[in-house]
Design a protein around this motif. Structure first.
Motif, PDB file in Angstrom:
ATOM      1  N   ALA A  88       0.759  -1.190  -0.041  1.00 35.86           N
ATOM      2  CA  ALA A  88       0.087   0.094  -0.123  1.00 35.86           C
ATOM      3  C   ALA A  88       0.888   1.130  -0.016  1.00 35.86           C
ATOM      4  N   LEU A  89       2.260   1.213   0.511  1.00 36.48           N
ATOM      5  CA  LEU A  89       3.066   2.280   0.325  1.00 36.48           C
ATOM      6  C   LEU A  89       3.404   2.770  -1.138  1.00 36.48           C
ATOM      7  N   VAL A  90       3.287   1.802  -1.958  1.00 37.38           N
ATOM      8  CA  VAL A  90       3.822   2.207  -3.346  1.00 37.38           C
ATOM      9  C   VAL A  90       2.540   3.329  -3.992  1.00 37.38           C
ATOM     10  N   GLY A  91       3.355   4.384  -4.420  1.00 40.31           N
ATOM     11  CA  GLY A  91       2.382   5.282  -4.830  1.00 40.31           C
ATOM     12  C   GLY A  91       2.361   6.623  -4.062  1.00 40.31           C
ATOM     13  N   THR A  92       2.938   6.451  -2.749  1.00 46.62           N
ATOM     14  CA  THR A  92       2.586   7.803  -1.841  1.00 46.62           C
ATOM     15  C   THR A  92       3.625   8.550  -2.088  1.00 46.62           C
TER      16      THR A  92
END
Length: 338
Positions: free
Chosen positions: A79-83
């Protein structure tokens, strides 16, 4: 043999995320394991592919999030990807941060701290930040985190720095490919808009059909490369009308002749006026003999033309693939096409 395995791993997923995941994994191996990490990419305004794929009404105003964002993780939640993140990777040198994630938290607004907390970043005791540069151009950085304060020696830092230097050209190549693809999209859109401007009622039609087609293609399970080709098919599907309405699908398909990477798009343009019942043009193909991209394009085109699903459902199983009509209704209910 280890080098061959690593190379195979990198080339198995020739995308920014795939290459950077492999890079983080091998960097952790070089440091003895027991680390987590993430890769941050630095990209110029306008190069953010995710932002390009969003509908215009969904695009936020440009801000720093278009500059630095997490592109891959190792050991951290996906879920950290794209932050979007700011952090201690602006300098073009390898650094060990003995205060752990302190500088990361200080560089980002409080609304992002909850995401970092969820990922367990407050537990980080020590971080190694390794810049990724291609011929002097800042592409981003690898960040390796350790929960124990055990130091990372100079020799280990040099190993990881050399590794980051080795993968940088591959990332640069991928970025160049993305820039070319973006340019090709912009040129295609400009040509179609110039053609549509001859008829005011047609302005924006190709863009609307392309957006609907990509939504439907994604629901069918097409991957990014396939969605790219579908986008070109949808954007260019009516360009053959430059020579008149009659036979325009064949004319449009001829424009794509000799472009190997758009072979399926060429078929989609040629056959988007075929009918599920076999009464269409130009080859009277029926059912699943009609290429998938052409069936998707036909449903998206009809949806944009008709504007309501009661009329669209009336064509299911006649002119249009009934399964795709159902999917179009589903994805439009989730995120209405404009």
């Amino acid at each position: 043999m280890e080098a061959v395995r690593v190379l195979n791993d990198l080339l198995a997923r020739p995308t920014h995320e795939g290459v950077l995941e492999g890079a983080l994994s091998h960097a952790s191996f070089l440091l003895g394991g027991n680390l987590r990490g993430y890769a941050v990419t630095h990209r110029a305004q306008g190069q953010d592919r995710a932002a390009q794929d969003r509908a215009p009404q969904d695009r936020a105003a440009p801000d720093r999030s278009a500059q630095d964002r997490v592109a891959a993780v190792f050991g951290y939640p996906k879920a950290l990807v794209g932050t979007p993140l700011s952090g201690p990777w602006a300098t073009l040198r390898t650094r060990v941060l003995s205060d752990g994630s302190g500088q990361l938290y200080a560089a980002n607004p409080p609304e992002l701290h909850g995401i970092l907390d969820t990922c367990g970043m407050r537990d980080v005791a020590l971080s190694l930040v390794v810049p990724v540069n291609d011929r002097g151009r800042n592409l981003g950085a690898l960040v390796l985190d350790r929960n124990s304060p055990e130091d990372i020696g100079t020799a280990a830092q040099e190993l990881v720095t050399r590794w980051a230097t080795a993968i940088a050209p591959l990332l640069g190549l991928l970025e160049s490919r993305e820039e070319w693809k973006l340019t090709a999209r912009q040129v295609s859109s400009a040509v179609v808009e110039a053609f549509e401007s001859q008829d005011f009622d047609g302005l924006g039609h190709a863009q609307a059909v392309a957006e609907a087609s990509v939504k439907l293609g994604r629901a069918v399970g097409l991957v990014d490369r396939e969605l790219d080709e579908l986008w070109f098919a949808a954007t260019l599907h009516d360009l053959g009308k430059i020579h008149g309405e009659k036979g325009h699908p064949q004319v449009g398909a001829n424009f794509l002749h000799g472009v190997p990477h758009l072979a399926q798009a060429q078929k989609a343009v040629r056959h988007h006026h075929e009918r599920w019942d076999g009464q269409g043009e130009p080859d009277k193909l029926a059912g699943e003999d009609i290429p998938l991209y052409a069936r998707i394009l036909a449903v998206a085109n009809a949806y944009v033309h008709l504007g309501d699903f009661e009329r669209l459902r009336g064509e299911a199983g006649k002119g249009l693939d009934a399964r795709l009509v159902g999917l179009m209704e589903k994805v439009s209910a989730e995120s209405p096409a404009k």
